[in-house]
Design an enzyme around this catalytic site. Structure first.
Site, mmCIF file in Angstrom:
data_model
loop_
_atom_site.group_PDB
_atom_site.id
_atom_site.type_symbol
_atom_site.label_atom_id
_atom_site.label_comp_id
_atom_site.label_asym_id
_atom_site.label_seq_id
_atom_site.Cartn_x
_atom_site.Cartn_y
_atom_site.Cartn_z
ATOM 1 N N ASN A 1 8.005 -5.631 -1.182
ATOM 2 C CA ASN A 1 7.986 -4.491 -0.281
ATOM 3 C C ASN A 1 6.549 -4.414 0.219
ATOM 4 O O ASN A 1 5.687 -3.853 -0.448
ATOM 5 C CB ASN A 1 8.390 -3.199 -0.985
ATOM 6 C CG ASN A 1 8.429 -2.028 -0.021
ATOM 7 O OD1 ASN A 1 7.863 -2.071 1.066
ATOM 8 N ND2 ASN A 1 9.091 -0.958 -0.426
ATOM 9 N N HIS B 1 12.780 -2.735 1.631
ATOM 10 C CA HIS B 1 12.177 -1.481 2.089
ATOM 11 C C HIS B 1 13.080 -0.334 1.660
ATOM 12 O O HIS B 1 14.307 -0.420 1.791
ATOM 13 C CB HIS B 1 12.036 -1.460 3.612
ATOM 14 C CG HIS B 1 11.102 -2.500 4.123
ATOM 15 N ND1 HIS B 1 9.738 -2.352 4.065
ATOM 16 C CD2 HIS B 1 11.339 -3.713 4.670
ATOM 17 C CE1 HIS B 1 9.173 -3.436 4.577
ATOM 18 N NE2 HIS B 1 10.127 -4.285 4.941
ATOM 19 N N ARG C 1 5.207 11.135 -2.365
ATOM 20 C CA ARG C 1 4.907 10.878 -0.949
ATOM 21 C C ARG C 1 6.184 10.960 -0.110
ATOM 22 O O ARG C 1 7.107 10.174 -0.297
ATOM 23 C CB ARG C 1 4.294 9.483 -0.799
ATOM 24 C CG ARG C 1 4.067 9.089 0.637
ATOM 25 C CD ARG C 1 3.557 7.662 0.746
ATOM 26 N NE ARG C 1 3.495 7.291 2.142
ATOM 27 C CZ ARG C 1 3.867 6.120 2.610
ATOM 28 N NH1 ARG C 1 4.309 5.184 1.796
ATOM 29 N NH2 ARG C 1 3.794 5.871 3.888
ATOM 30 N N TYR D 1 11.315 8.641 1.298
ATOM 31 C CA TYR D 1 11.235 7.633 0.244
ATOM 32 C C TYR D 1 11.930 8.020 -1.055
ATOM 33 O O TYR D 1 11.982 7.211 -1.983
ATOM 34 C CB TYR D 1 9.764 7.287 -0.039
ATOM 35 C CG TYR D 1 9.060 6.764 1.182
ATOM 36 C CD1 TYR D 1 9.357 5.503 1.689
ATOM 37 C CD2 TYR D 1 8.121 7.534 1.858
ATOM 38 C CE1 TYR D 1 8.721 5.010 2.818
ATOM 39 C CE2 TYR D 1 7.481 7.055 2.989
ATOM 40 C CZ TYR D 1 7.789 5.800 3.466
ATOM 41 O OH TYR D 1 7.163 5.322 4.593
ATOM 42 N N ALA E 1 3.281 -0.965 4.780
ATOM 43 C CA ALA E 1 2.717 -1.014 6.132
ATOM 44 C C ALA E 1 2.269 -2.415 6.539
ATOM 45 O O ALA E 1 2.228 -2.727 7.735
ATOM 46 C CB ALA E 1 1.548 -0.039 6.246
ATOM 47 N N ARG F 1 12.924 3.934 12.404
ATOM 48 C CA ARG F 1 11.814 4.883 12.403
ATOM 49 C C ARG F 1 10.948 4.692 13.655
ATOM 50 O O ARG F 1 11.445 4.228 14.674
ATOM 51 C CB ARG F 1 11.023 4.723 11.107
ATOM 52 C CG ARG F 1 11.894 5.081 9.886
ATOM 53 C CD ARG F 1 11.176 4.957 8.587
ATOM 54 N NE ARG F 1 10.021 5.842 8.551
ATOM 55 C CZ ARG F 1 9.044 5.731 7.664
ATOM 56 N NH1 ARG F 1 9.070 4.772 6.764
ATOM 57 N NH2 ARG F 1 8.023 6.552 7.685
ATOM 58 N N PRO G 1 0.795 -1.223 0.000
ATOM 59 C CA PRO G 1 0.000 0.000 0.000
ATOM 60 C C PRO G 1 0.831 1.278 0.000
ATOM 61 O O PRO G 1 1.881 1.359 0.633
ATOM 62 C CB PRO G 1 -0.821 -0.110 1.295
ATOM 63 C CG PRO G 1 -0.096 -1.086 2.144
ATOM 64 C CD PRO G 1 0.583 -2.025 1.204
ATOM 65 N N ASN G 2 0.313 2.227 -0.743
ATOM 66 C CA ASN G 2 0.837 3.585 -0.866
ATOM 67 C C ASN G 2 2.117 3.699 -1.679
ATOM 68 O O ASN G 2 2.580 4.807 -1.935
ATOM 69 C CB ASN G 2 1.020 4.244 0.512
ATOM 70 C CG ASN G 2 -0.288 4.338 1.256
ATOM 71 O OD1 ASN G 2 -1.279 4.804 0.717
ATOM 72 N ND2 ASN G 2 -0.306 3.865 2.497
#
Length: 144
Positions: free
Chosen positions: A75, A101, A19, A24, A78, A108, A11-12
């Site tokens: 990857n 990743h 983003r 990223y 989340a 993080r 996702p995303n």
């Protein structure tokens, strides 16, 4: 023997390039796909590159990879930290799995420190930006 790598993105990741570029980077998912295809060709491989925001679709693709694919590069974004179902699907395949990743989740927020995917993976690559994908392709080439 299968010579195609299934590369899955969670996702995303379709928002890469816009983003949070400070985390990223500026590469888009299309840029990463092109890099993976080039690296795969250098190793005599091809890729099947996919992205979904839906956990069930990712699981369906992992199950599909059991037949006809040489390895999975994933990857999970989340879902790394939440999906036991994805962990179980990856454990059920008999081909190498490489987790990748762009950032390093373990450096993080605390909720990102646990990966349910890592125990199902032959190798985890994190914190190397988009280049981590090319490294994952090279690792997969060695494992198959």
């Amino acid at each position: 023997m299968a010579r195609t790598l299934m590369i899955l993105n969670g996702p995303n990741l379709n928002l890469l390039g816009t983003r949070e570029p400070e985390i990223y980077g500026h590469e888009t998912l299309a840029d990463i796909e092109a890099m993976c295809a080039k690296t795969a060709r250098e190793h005599g491989l091809t890729i099947d590159f996919r992205q979904s925001n839906h956990e069930g679709e990712l699981i369906d693709w992992v199950q599909e990879a059991r037949n006809g694919f040489a390895a999975i590069i994933i990857n999970p974004a989340a879902y790394t930290h939440t999906s036991i179902a994805l962990h179980d699907a990856l454990k059920a395949v008999s081909i190498p799995v490489i987790e990748v990743h762009i950032s390093d989740p373990k450096s993080r927020e605390a909720f990102r420190h646990v990966s349910y995917v890592e125990p199902a993976a032959a190798r985890s690559i994190a914190g190397k930006g988009a280049a981590g994908y090319a490294e994952a392709v090279a690792v997969a080439a060695k494992l198959i």
